[in-house]
Design a protein around this motif. Structure first.
Motif, PDB file in Angstrom:
ATOM      1  N   PRO A 122       0.797  -1.233   0.000  1.00 24.22           N
ATOM      2  CA  PRO A 122       0.000   0.000   0.000  1.00 24.22           C
ATOM      3  C   PRO A 122       0.823   1.274   0.000  1.00 24.22           C
ATOM      4  CG  PRO A 122      -0.954  -1.595   1.508  1.00 24.22           C
ATOM      5  CD  PRO A 122       0.343  -2.176   1.051  1.00 24.22           C
ATOM      6  N   ASP A 123       2.023   1.242   0.615  1.00 25.95           N
ATOM      7  CA  ASP A 123       2.848   2.448   0.653  1.00 25.95           C
ATOM      8  C   ASP A 123       3.720   2.600  -0.585  1.00 25.95           C
ATOM      9  OD1 ASP A 123       4.685   0.449   1.010  1.00 25.95           O
ATOM     10  OD2 ASP A 123       5.481   1.198   2.922  1.00 25.95           O
ATOM     11  N   GLY A 124       3.569   1.701  -1.560  1.00 26.80           N
ATOM     12  CA  GLY A 124       4.327   1.793  -2.797  1.00 26.80           C
ATOM     13  C   GLY A 124       5.632   1.036  -2.780  1.00 26.80           C
ATOM     14  N   SER A 125       6.009   0.458  -1.641  1.00 25.61           N
ATOM     15  CA  SER A 125       7.269  -0.284  -1.570  1.00 25.61           C
ATOM     16  C   SER A 125       7.114  -1.644  -2.231  1.00 25.61           C
ATOM     17  CB  SER A 125       7.709  -0.450  -0.112  1.00 25.61           C
ATOM     18  OG  SER A 125       6.756  -1.210   0.608  1.00 25.61           O
ATOM     19  N   LYS A 126       8.240  -2.193  -2.664  1.00 29.96           N
ATOM     20  CA  LYS A 126       8.221  -3.497  -3.302  1.00 29.96           C
ATOM     21  C   LYS A 126       7.948  -4.575  -2.274  1.00 29.96           C
ATOM     22  CE  LYS A 126      10.781  -6.299  -6.648  1.00 29.96           C
ATOM     23  NZ  LYS A 126      12.011  -6.400  -7.465  1.00 29.96           N
ATOM     24  N   MET A 127       7.096  -5.511  -2.635  1.00 30.38           N
ATOM     25  CA  MET A 127       6.798  -6.584  -1.705  1.00 30.38           C
ATOM     26  C   MET A 127       7.975  -7.541  -1.596  1.00 30.38           C
ATOM     27  SD  MET A 127       2.847  -7.605  -2.538  1.00 30.38           S
ATOM     28  CE  MET A 127       1.516  -6.427  -2.360  1.00 30.38           C
ATOM     29  N   SER A 128       8.272  -7.983  -0.393  1.00 29.22           N
ATOM     30  CA  SER A 128       9.327  -8.970  -0.185  1.00 29.22           C
ATOM     31  C   SER A 128       9.061  -9.710   1.108  1.00 29.22           C
ATOM     32  CB  SER A 128      10.700  -8.306  -0.130  1.00 29.22           C
ATOM     33  OG  SER A 128      10.864  -7.550   1.049  1.00 29.22           O
ATOM     34  N   LYS A 129       9.492 -10.953   1.165  1.00 27.54           N
ATOM     35  CA  LYS A 129       9.294 -11.753   2.374  1.00 27.54           C
ATOM     36  C   LYS A 129      10.074 -11.165   3.534  1.00 27.54           C
ATOM     37  CE  LYS A 129       8.370 -16.095  -0.066  1.00 27.54           C
ATOM     38  NZ  LYS A 129       8.838 -17.469  -0.323  1.00 27.54           N
ATOM     39  N   SER A 130      11.261 -10.607   3.245  1.00 28.37           N
ATOM     40  CA  SER A 130      12.077 -10.048   4.321  1.00 28.37           C
ATOM     41  C   SER A 130      11.384  -8.861   4.983  1.00 28.37           C
ATOM     42  CB  SER A 130      13.445  -9.629   3.782  1.00 28.37           C
ATOM     43  OG  SER A 130      13.311  -8.622   2.786  1.00 28.37           O
ATOM     44  N   LYS A 131      10.605  -8.092   4.198  1.00 31.66           N
ATOM     45  CA  LYS A 131       9.870  -6.950   4.758  1.00 31.66           C
ATOM     46  C   LYS A 131       8.562  -7.376   5.419  1.00 31.66           C
ATOM     47  CE  LYS A 131      11.500  -3.495   1.392  1.00 31.66           C
ATOM     48  NZ  LYS A 131      11.064  -2.558   0.326  1.00 31.66           N
ATOM     49  N   GLY A 132       8.132  -8.585   5.130  1.00 31.05           N
ATOM     50  CA  GLY A 132       6.877  -9.061   5.699  1.00 31.05           C
ATOM     51  C   GLY A 132       5.655  -8.385   5.119  1.00 31.05           C
ATOM     52  N   ASN A 133       5.763  -7.846   3.893  1.00 32.18           N
ATOM     53  CA  ASN A 133       4.625  -7.120   3.309  1.00 32.18           C
ATOM     54  C   ASN A 133       4.065  -7.805   2.060  1.00 32.18           C
ATOM     55  OD1 ASN A 133       6.693  -6.611   1.529  1.00 32.18           O
ATOM     56  ND2 ASN A 133       6.440  -4.382   1.504  1.00 32.18           N
ATOM     57  N   THR A 134       4.369  -9.096   1.907  1.00 33.25           N
ATOM     58  CA  THR A 134       3.808  -9.815   0.765  1.00 33.25           C
ATOM     59  C   THR A 134       2.318 -10.091   1.004  1.00 33.25           C
ATOM     60  OG1 THR A 134       4.457 -11.932   1.741  1.00 33.25           O
ATOM     61  CG2 THR A 134       5.991 -10.927   0.176  1.00 33.25           C
ATOM     62  N   VAL A 135       1.603 -10.294  -0.080  1.00 33.89           N
ATOM     63  CA  VAL A 135       0.166 -10.561  -0.011  1.00 33.89           C
ATOM     64  C   VAL A 135      -0.095 -11.919  -0.637  1.00 33.89           C
ATOM     65  CG1 VAL A 135      -2.098  -9.866  -0.855  1.00 33.89           C
ATOM     66  CG2 VAL A 135      -0.488  -8.132  -0.037  1.00 33.89           C
TER      67      VAL A 135
END
Length: 922
Positions: free
Chosen positions: A562-575
């Motif tokens: 949602p914030d425009g950042s790339k999704m990655s498992k390390s960031k915990g923001n994958t869907v």
């Protein structure tokens, strides 16, 4: 059937997908219809559905379902990629858990085990695609290592080799020391990490001084072959041609002039290790070193090995490259050759699967002469034979293909298409489609050994648009003409290509699946594989069939957080798309992705949007329940029923306009425009307005009104049917369910007919009248809300207008105004109204609503004034922050964006409140 009170996506989806597939409805028999073809970007057989897959396949399914509804012979070729390195990694891990290695098993037994794994576990992603609703031709599912496709791969390799377009060469590759294989650029992930710059001193061989160099990989100095300085750098002009003596090895290497050396970086002098750096490789070739002469100091596991000159000290042999780094730095320090160590952030390449640091490694591999294949692909885009959407990607296409490098297609793996080459005792390669053919080339009695390497998976997937359709069995091969290939290589005219692009594409092909469905109509692809797959398909399709592989290339963006950042498992923001389907249904996820897919932009996916479109599905469900409860069913009419009711004629016109807009949007591949137009038509026009406006008609007070009710039911049923058909490509499950719920049908919605509407059905008079009515009701409702008029209070309405047209229009729609705007009675007068009142202007006519005795006018004025002042004050404060350079430059970008958004909202709120205050007349 009666439509359930509650909309349950899971139950609907579980019913309809197996129903469609089991009845062959994804590929209805339409041999005489216009063909429409899409090939799926084959997902890895090891893969599971991620949000990028969900976007890519949703867009394809929209196009395929739309084409099917148009009556076309719609073929969506589906299949999976054998994914050489990924699959081998998965299976090796599995056998490691049993205490085995592939080397212990042997190649034949290991490959048998991989096939067993594929049969048992390799279908996960295809099952997940079904949950998304992908209407692929599963009856003809392909695999990049099935027998037919494997034959296409071997034929392509052998033909390209015969034409001189595949050859063996010694060059640098991206080497993964963990898997001990070359990998493609796409499999390399560059990461920033904390590292060092080591500044080294190399003494001139003649004792006349030293020269300084800096490196991030000091261990590679064991294989240095030159020091480069810029030819324009006056500091080193006198040194060019002289030699330096390397510390540790004592090797003499020349100082060469090359523009690769940047005088502004460090000392301006650069150590050149052509066997271990891509830039250095090119510098070395320009300096006159042949690839066979370049030194390689590492083995396949990135351990130090002896170089050809035998100068590396014995204590370093066998050390891992990073252990060797520490040892070499210590030796350099003892020799006085280490000037300093500087901390730096280093861009470091990693294998995306192994996690190992990638090593540029000098080795013998098979290469495709991509530059000679690129010319027709460039010309195809330039001439318009391939339409690229969005067009901004055309520039990237040209830049990459015009500067394309040889393509390394060999991989040191066991799982994949084994290279069809056999070697004689002297190392001569015999390339053939079978060992028997190779033996015939070599001569009877010569012992041959099969090349152990396999082909890059991108080589086989480049044949996907035609290899899946029966090539080479269903195609006559065009004769090889050397001059044509040479013309491509030198940038000459591509006569054969430009000629065949204008034909009907029968280049020796029979009346087969290949003849009917090649070229494909459109390829939907992520822009990130533009070079690795899309361009290579164009090159191979044009070369082997003389035609483009697809007429349109659609490149979509990435799905981001949602914030425009790339999704990655390390960031915990994958869907997880399957999780979203579980919570909201496949239809809601599909519609979200379509509505947010704007050409040239990435998607910032917020789960609240998916929830919102689930609510949209619920809105449609409840509208259908209302329709069914009021005797509205399906329609058997292609064209709208005749009606004398302005409201009915208006919704017919709105339907026609929506069909027209949808046809244009889908032709232009504007998925967002198509979805948003449908959303507003269904939610705003049909559900919120039309159904509300016709409620009194559907419940006639007298038998005399029954004919009008029947007419309105017929119109409503016709419109609702058109809605279900138009929405079906986007939301296939709910639409198929409602299609059958509303009426008995002689066919399923998936194979229904796309609306073919007549523009003459647009009654502009009815449109003008109902649009006026909607605006007037909206203005009255807005005024009531702003001024805190109690919901149950009814207001009189004074109409200040002259002329019969306005009077007649108000009288015709007075019932709707009384019911939907809470108007008690209507008076036509230009006289003033005593006491407080609110004035509304619509289409230059003033409508006055007396408020005396309904609200406390003085208190309301005070409230509006106070609220407006507060909004204006906050807007001023935000403007001050945004006008402060320190905030704009130093704050996080999302904080600045949020401040701008809030500022705009507060400005709008203040203006709205001031307008309400001004409208509150006395």
């Amino acid at each position: 059937m009666t439509i359930d009170k509650t909309f349950d996506p899971a139950t609907i989806e579980a019913h309809w997908y197996p129903y469609w597939e089991s009845r062959g409805l994804f590929r209805p028999a339409r041999e005489t219809a216009e063909p429409f073809t899409i090939v799926i970007p084959p997902p890895n057989v090891t893969g599971s559905l991620h949000i990028g897959h969900a976007l890519d396949n949703t867009l394809q399914d929209i196009l395929v379902r739309h084409a099917r509804l148009q009556g076309k012979d719609a073929l969506w070729v589906v299949g999976t990629d054998h994914a050489g390195i990924a699959t081998q990694m998965v299976v090796e891990r599995a056998i490691a858990a049993q205490g085995l290695t592939r080397q212990e098993m042997g190649r034949e037994a290991f490959l048998a085990h991989v096939w067993e794994w594929k049969a048992a576990s390799g279908g996960q992603i295809t099952r997940q695609l079904r949950r998304l609703g992908a209407s692929c031709d599963w009856a003809n599912e392909r695999f990049t290592m099935d027998a037919g496709f494997s034959k296409a791969v071997v034929r392509a390799f052998v033909q390209l080799h015969r034409e001189g377009l595949i050859y063996r060469d010694k060059r640098l590759v991206n080497w993964d020391p963990h898997f001990r294989t070359a990998i493609s650029d796409l499999e390399v992930e560059t990461r920033e990490r904390n590292g060092q710059f080591w500044h080294l001193t190399y003494p001139l061989a003649d004792g006349g001084g030293t020269i300084s160099v800096a490196t991030t990989r000091p261990e590679t100095m064991l294989a240095d072959m030159a020091v480069a300085v810029n030819p324009e750098d006056a500091r080193y002009a006198a040194l060019v041609g002289r030699q330096v003596r390397l510390p540790i090895t004592g090797r003499l290497i020349p100082i060469v002039a090359d523009e690769h050396a940047d005088p502004a970086l460090g000392s301006g002098a650069v150590k050149i290790t052509p066997g271990h750096d891509f830039n250095d490789f090119e510098v070395g070739r320009r300096a006159g070193f042949k690839a066979s002469e370049m030194l390689n100091m590492l083995d396949a596991e990135a351990r130090v090995r002896q170089t050809a000159d035998g100068l590396i000290p014995a204590e370093l042999i066998g050390l891992d490259r990073f252990a060797a780094r520490d040892a070499i730095v210590a030796l350099l320090d003892r020799a006085g050759a280490l000037e300093k160590i500087e901390d730096r952030v280093i861009q470091t390449p990693y294998g995306d699967r192994s996690g190992a640091v990638i090593e540029p490694w000098l080795t013998d591999q098979w290469y495709v002469d991509a530059a000679k294949l690129a010319g027709p692909a460039i010309e195809a885009v330039r001439s318009g034979a391939i339409r690229v959407v969005p067009e901004t990607w055309k520039k990237t296409w040209y830049q990459w293909l015009e500067n394309i490098q040889p393509w390394c297609v060999s991989r040191q793996l066991w799982w994949g298409h084994q290279i069809p080459a056999w070697y004689g005792p002297d190392g001569t390669a015999y390339v053939a489609e079978s060992e028997a053919d190779a033996q015939e080339q070599a001569g009877a009695g010569m012992a041959l050994t099969r090349d152990a390497d396999v082909l890059d998976t991108w080589f086989s997937s480049a044949l996907w648009p035609f290899g899946t359709l029966g090539w080479p069995e269903d195609a006559a091969q065009a004769p090889f003409v050397p001059s044509e290939v040479e013309g491509r290589a030198t940038g000459g005219e591509v006569e054969r290509v430009s000629t065949t692009l204008d034909t009907n594409g029968d280049r020796g092909r029979t009346n087969s699946l290949l003849a009917r469905h090649y070229p494909n109509d459109v390829l939907v692809s992520g822009f990130d594989i533009l070079f690795f797959w899309d361009a290579r398909m164009a090159m191979q399709g044009l070369h082997f069939l003389g035609e483009v592989p697809w007429r349109t290339l659609y490149l979509h963006g990435l799905v981001r957080a949602p914030d425009g950042s790339k999704m990655s498992k390390s960031k915990g923001n994958t869907v997880d798309p399957l999780g979203l389907i579980d919570r909201y249904g496949a239809d809601a996820l599909r519609f979200t992705l379509a509505a947010m897919e704007s050409q040239g932009r990435d998607i910032k996916l917020d789960e609240r949007r998916v929830e919102g479109y689930r609510n949209f599905a619920t809105k449609l469900w409840n509208a259908a329940r209302f329709a069914q409860a009021n005797g509205i069913g399906g329609s058997v009419r292609a064209q709208p029923p005749e009606t004398g009711n302005a409201i009915d004629r208006w919704i017919v016109a709105e339907t026609v306009r929506t069909v027209q807009a949808l046809d244009l949007a889908l032709a232009d591949l504007r998925f967002d425009e198509a979805a948003n137009r449908l959303y507003h038509f269904v939610w705003d026009r049909f559900c919120d307005w039309y159904l509300e406006l016709i409620k009194p008609v559907l419940q006639p007070a007298a038998q005399a009104d029954e004919d009008r009710a029947a007419s309105t039911r017929a119109v409503a049923g016709w419109v609702l049917d058109r809605i279900l058909v138009m929405l079906h490509p986007f939301m296939p499950f709910i639409t198929e369910e409602l299609w059958h719920a509303l009426s008995p049908r002689d066919h399923d919605l998936i194979v229904a007919e796309w609306p073919r509407v007549d523009a003459h059905a647009i009654d502009q008079g009815a449109v003008t009248e109902v649009e006026w009515l909607i605006r007037l009701i909206q203005e009255i409702r807005s005024a009531r809300t702003e001024l805190n008029v109690p919901p149950g209070a009814k207001l009189a309405m004074h109409v200040w207008a002259d002329g019969e047209a306005v009077t007649e229009r108000v009288h015709r729609q007075q019932g709707a105004l009384e019911r939907l705007a809470r108007i008690s009675d209507v008076r036509f007068s230009n006289l003033g109204v005593e006491g407080a009142a609110v004035q509304i202007v619509v289409d230059a006519v003033t409508y006055v609503l007396p408020l005396e005795g309904v609200i406390d006018v003085a208190a309301e004025r005070a409230r509006l004034d106070k609220a407006a002042a507060a909004a204006e004050k906050e807007a001023g404060s935000l403007a001050g922050r945004l006008g402060n350079p320190a905030f704009v430059e130093k704050a996080r970008p999302e904080a600045v964006a949020k401040a701008r958004e809030d500022h705009g909202a507060k400005l709008a709120e203040g203006e709205r409140l001031r307008a309400a205050l001004a409208r509150l007349g006395v």
